[in-house]
Structure formats: C-alpha cells, structure tokens
Design an enzyme around this catalytic site. Sequence first.
Site: not given
Length: 214
Positions: A86, A107, A155
């Site tokens: 997201a 991602e 991340e």
Amino acid sequence: MSTDGAGPGLHDELVTPDVRRSEVLHDGAVWDVRADTFVYEGQELTREVVDHPGAVAVLALDDDDQVVLIRQYRHPVAALDWEIPAGLLDVADEDPVVGARRELAEEVDLVADEWTVLTDLWTSPGGMSEAIRIYLARGLRPVPEAERFEREHEEAHLVVRRVDLDEVHAAVLAGTVHNSTLMIAVLAAHAQRAQGWSGLRPADSPWPEHPGRR
C-alpha cells in the site's frame, strides 16, 4: 423504496457541506490537521480533521491462491504487523491504479497483468479524510532484477511472504492479525472468490468517495 440509503441497495450518501471557516492547525510532512466550522441541520459545529491524501492498497493473488503479504514495523502501534502492499496518493493527478502498480513493484518486486477494484473504504471517517482503494492484482510476474526499487528506512527491512488466502482469512477471524486494510481486503477477496469474482469492478471505476476526487 428507501430514501436514506438503508434497505435494498444500501449505500452511503455523499453531501456538500456548508463550510463557513477552515483553519490549518498543523502543517505536517504527510498530512495536515485542520479545523472546519460548518452548518449541519441548522447548527454551527467545529470539527478537527486529519486531512489525508488517501491511499491505494493491493491484494496480490498468485495462481495458487496465495496472498502476497509484507511484515513491516509500524511505530505508532509499536508492532511488526502483516499488511498488503500500500502507499499514499501523494502524486498530483495520478491515476490511483498507477500508484497501486508502483507500490506493488516497489514493495514486493512484482507486476500484475490483471487489475480490478476489490473494495473502497474510509479508514476513520469520524476524524480523518483518508479513503483507500483496494485493488485485486492477478497474473503476477517478478520485476526484472535490474529494475527493482531500493527500499529504505522501515521498508528496507520488509519481510515478504506468500500465504494461502484461506489461511489469511482464518487469521483474520482468529484475531491474530490487526491491520484493517489487510483484514478488509482478505474478507472481501474470500467472499468474492466464493461467488466466482463476479462482483469485481474495473480498475478505472470512478471513485467519488475519495473527498479529493469529487
């Protein structure tokens, strides 16, 4: 026939508020906080609102009915939580599905051949304007090694895992996962699969429920 959005054809009703004053109380790096003074049913009210750009999320489902999940550290809740890819809609005038494609690639290093709208939601309509569109992505392929995004900050430590849709659905019902976007996406996908995916919408479907896209 119902005239208040209840009963058959249940739906939320979008309105144009009579805003008399709006003041930015906090100018944040990602979202702002503003105070709106408006008239509702003859009464003047003031409410503080987290002004959010909105977001997109992707339930990526492979040919074995496995969901691509990520585990990421989320500081506000001090937890490593399981999520689906997201990201914010913070690029001006960007088509939401373009943002969703980017988040999937950045991602989890994947692209998808088939995109449909799974569901839309407001995360906390009593206090913030955030609207999220969740896409179902199928026909998954890896991003070429040379084109992969270099992740950083939280991340950089993402854990990526593929988990059977039924197993994730069981975790939602058992209360062992808590990310609301993941939960809603999995419940919707599980129900849609049971009816042959017949309720999915095209990826370019209008999205007037996003306050910034009306």
